[in-house]
Motif scaffolding. Structure first.
Motif, short mmCIF file in Angstrom:
data_model
loop_
_atom_site.label_atom_id
_atom_site.label_comp_id
_atom_site.label_asym_id
_atom_site.label_seq_id
_atom_site.Cartn_x
_atom_site.Cartn_y
_atom_site.Cartn_z
N SER A 24 -1.67 -11.10 1.81
CA SER A 24 -1.13 -10.72 3.12
C SER A 24 -0.04 -9.67 2.96
N PRO A 25 0.15 -8.82 3.98
CA PRO A 25 1.21 -7.80 3.89
C PRO A 25 2.59 -8.39 3.65
N ALA A 26 2.82 -9.60 4.14
CA ALA A 26 4.13 -10.23 3.95
C ALA A 26 4.41 -10.53 2.50
N ALA B 116 4.23 -8.65 -0.02
CA ALA B 116 4.92 -7.55 -0.69
C ALA B 116 6.43 -7.61 -0.51
N SER B 117 6.89 -8.35 0.49
CA SER B 117 8.32 -8.42 0.74
C SER B 117 8.94 -9.75 0.32
N GLN B 118 8.13 -10.63 -0.25
CA GLN B 118 8.65 -11.91 -0.70
C GLN B 118 9.55 -11.72 -1.92
N PRO B 119 10.66 -12.45 -2.00
CA PRO B 119 11.59 -12.29 -3.12
C PRO B 119 10.94 -12.44 -4.49
N ASP B 120 10.04 -13.43 -4.64
CA ASP B 120 9.43 -13.63 -5.96
C ASP B 120 8.52 -12.46 -6.34
N ALA B 121 7.84 -11.87 -5.36
CA ALA B 121 6.99 -10.72 -5.63
C ALA B 121 7.82 -9.51 -6.02
N LEU B 122 8.93 -9.30 -5.33
CA LEU B 122 9.81 -8.17 -5.65
C LEU B 122 10.46 -8.34 -7.02
N LYS B 123 10.85 -9.58 -7.34
CA LYS B 123 11.41 -9.85 -8.66
C LYS B 123 10.37 -9.61 -9.75
N ALA B 124 9.13 -10.02 -9.47
CA ALA B 124 8.06 -9.82 -10.44
C ALA B 124 7.80 -8.33 -10.66
N ALA B 125 7.82 -7.55 -9.58
CA ALA B 125 7.62 -6.11 -9.70
C ALA B 125 8.75 -5.46 -10.50
N LEU B 126 9.97 -5.91 -10.25
CA LEU B 126 11.11 -5.39 -11.00
C LEU B 126 10.97 -5.73 -12.48
N ALA B 127 10.50 -6.94 -12.77
CA ALA B 127 10.30 -7.33 -14.16
C ALA B 127 9.25 -6.45 -14.83
N GLU B 128 8.18 -6.11 -14.09
CA GLU B 128 7.16 -5.23 -14.64
C GLU B 128 7.72 -3.82 -14.88
N PHE B 129 8.55 -3.35 -13.96
CA PHE B 129 9.19 -2.04 -14.12
C PHE B 129 10.04 -2.02 -15.40
N ILE B 130 10.87 -3.04 -15.59
CA ILE B 130 11.75 -3.08 -16.75
C ILE B 130 10.95 -3.23 -18.05
N SER B 131 9.96 -4.12 -18.05
CA SER B 131 9.14 -4.32 -19.24
C SER B 131 8.41 -3.03 -19.63
N MET B 132 7.88 -2.33 -18.62
CA MET B 132 7.17 -1.07 -18.91
C MET B 132 8.13 -0.02 -19.42
N HIS C 107 -6.77 -14.23 -10.28
CA HIS C 107 -5.48 -14.80 -10.64
C HIS C 107 -4.30 -14.10 -9.95
N ILE C 108 -4.57 -13.02 -9.25
CA ILE C 108 -3.52 -12.29 -8.56
C ILE C 108 -4.17 -11.56 -7.38
N SER C 109 -3.46 -11.47 -6.27
CA SER C 109 -4.03 -10.81 -5.09
C SER C 109 -3.99 -9.29 -5.24
N LEU C 110 -4.77 -8.61 -4.42
CA LEU C 110 -4.81 -7.15 -4.46
C LEU C 110 -3.46 -6.55 -4.11
N LEU C 111 -2.81 -7.08 -3.07
CA LEU C 111 -1.53 -6.52 -2.63
C LEU C 111 -0.46 -6.71 -3.70
N ARG C 112 -0.44 -7.85 -4.35
CA ARG C 112 0.52 -8.06 -5.43
C ARG C 112 0.18 -7.16 -6.61
N SER C 113 -1.12 -6.94 -6.85
CA SER C 113 -1.53 -6.03 -7.92
C SER C 113 -1.02 -4.62 -7.67
#
Length: 251
Positions: free
Chosen positions: A10-12, A14-30, A97-103
C-alpha cells in the motif's frame, strides 16, 4: 509457486517508520560497501601507477569486496535484512518476501547510497574518477550478460539458503560470511571479463559520477534475471510452502 505470493503493498507503507528506517539502513550499508569496494580499486591503482588490471589487483578487489559486503550485510541485517543489492531485493520480491512498494524504497536508497559513496570518493581523492564497469577486450555484451546471470544466481541462491530459508536454523548466523565469500569468489571468476558486478547499484554509482554508460544495461538485466531464477528455483524446490511467511526484517 512464489509468483502467487507477490505483493504490491500500500502507498502508506512507504511512510511507515520501520520502512523508512529500513531504507536508511540500506542507504548506509550500500555507502559502506561501495566506498570500501570502489575505494580499494582506486587505492590499488594509485599505488601501482594505474596497474590495477593485474592478477594482484583482481585478488585485492575480491578480498576488499568480500570483507566490505560481510560488514555491510551484518550491520543492516537486523533493520532492513541487509540486502545491499537491488538484485537481492528483486529476488526477495519474486519470492513474496517483500512488497513491490517497499522494494522500490530499497532500490532508491541503494542507488543513492552508491552514488553518494562515489561522490565522496571523488572528493576525498582530489578528483580521481570512479571507474565505471566495462567489458574487457574480446568480451561481448552477451558474454557479459551470461556472466552476470550466473554470478548473481549464485549470490541470490546463497542469500536464500543462508538467510531466507525458514529451515535454516543456526546456519543463518553465517549468512553475511557466506554472502561476502560468494561475491569475492565470483569477482575472481568474472572480474577479468566484465568486472563482476552482480549488483546494479554498484554499477550505477560509478556510471553516474563518471557519466559512462557503455553497456550499462548488462549490469541491470543480468543480475535481475539471475536473481529471479535463483528465487524461483529455491522457493519451488527447497522451501516448504506450508511454512509461515517470514517478515522482511528476518532475512
Amino acid at each position: 509457486m512464489p509468483i502467487s505470493r507477490i505483493a504490491i503493498g500500500s502507498p502508506a507503507e512507504a511512510s511507515q517508520p520501520d520502512a523508512l528506517k529500513a531504507a536508511l539502513a540500506e542507504f548506509i550499508s550500500m555507502l559502506i560497501f561501495v566506498f570500501a569496494g570502489e575505494g580499494s580499486g582506486m587505492a590499488f591503482s594509485k599505488l601501482t601507477n594505474n596497474a590495477s588490471n593485474t592478477p594482484a589487483g583482481l585478488i585485492a578487489a575480491a578480498i576488499a569486496h568480500a570483507f566490505a559486503l560481510f560488514v555491510a550485510v551484518s550491520v543492516g541485517a537486523n533493520i532492513s535484512g541487509g540486502h545491499v543489492n537491488p538484485a537481492v531485493t528483486f529476488g526477495a520480491f519474486i519470492g513474496g518476501h517483500i512488497s513491490l512498494l517497499r522494494s522500490i524504497l530499497y532500490w532508491i536508497a541503494q542507488l543513492l547510497g552508491a552514488v553518494v559513496a562515489c561522490l565522496l570518493l571523488k572528493f576525498s581523492t582530489g578528483g580521481l574518477e570512479t571507474a565505471a564497469f566495462s567489458l574487457s577486450s574480446g568480451v561481448s555484451v552477451w558474454n557479459a550478460l551470461v556472466f552476470e546471470i550466473v554470478m548473481t544466481f549464485g549470490l541470490v541462491y546463497t542469500v536464500y539458503a543462508t538467510a531466507v530459508d525458514p529451515k535454516k536454523g543456526e546456519i543463518g548466523i553465517i549468512a553475511p560470511i557466506a554472502i561476502g565469500f560468494i561475491v569475492g569468489a565470483n569477482i575472481l571468476a568474472g572480474g577479468a571479463f566484465d568486472g563482476a558486478s552482480m549488483n546494479p547499484a554498484v554499477s550505477f554509482g560509478p556510471a553516474v559520477v563518471s557519466w559512462t554508460w557503455t553497456g550499462h544495461w548488462v549490469y541491470w538485466l543480468g543480475p535481475f534475471i539471475g536473481a529471479a531464477i535463483a528465487a524461483i528455483v529455491y522457493e519451488v524446490v527447497f522451501i516448504n510452502q506450508s511454512h509461515e511467511q517470514l517478515p522482511t526484517t528476518e532475512y
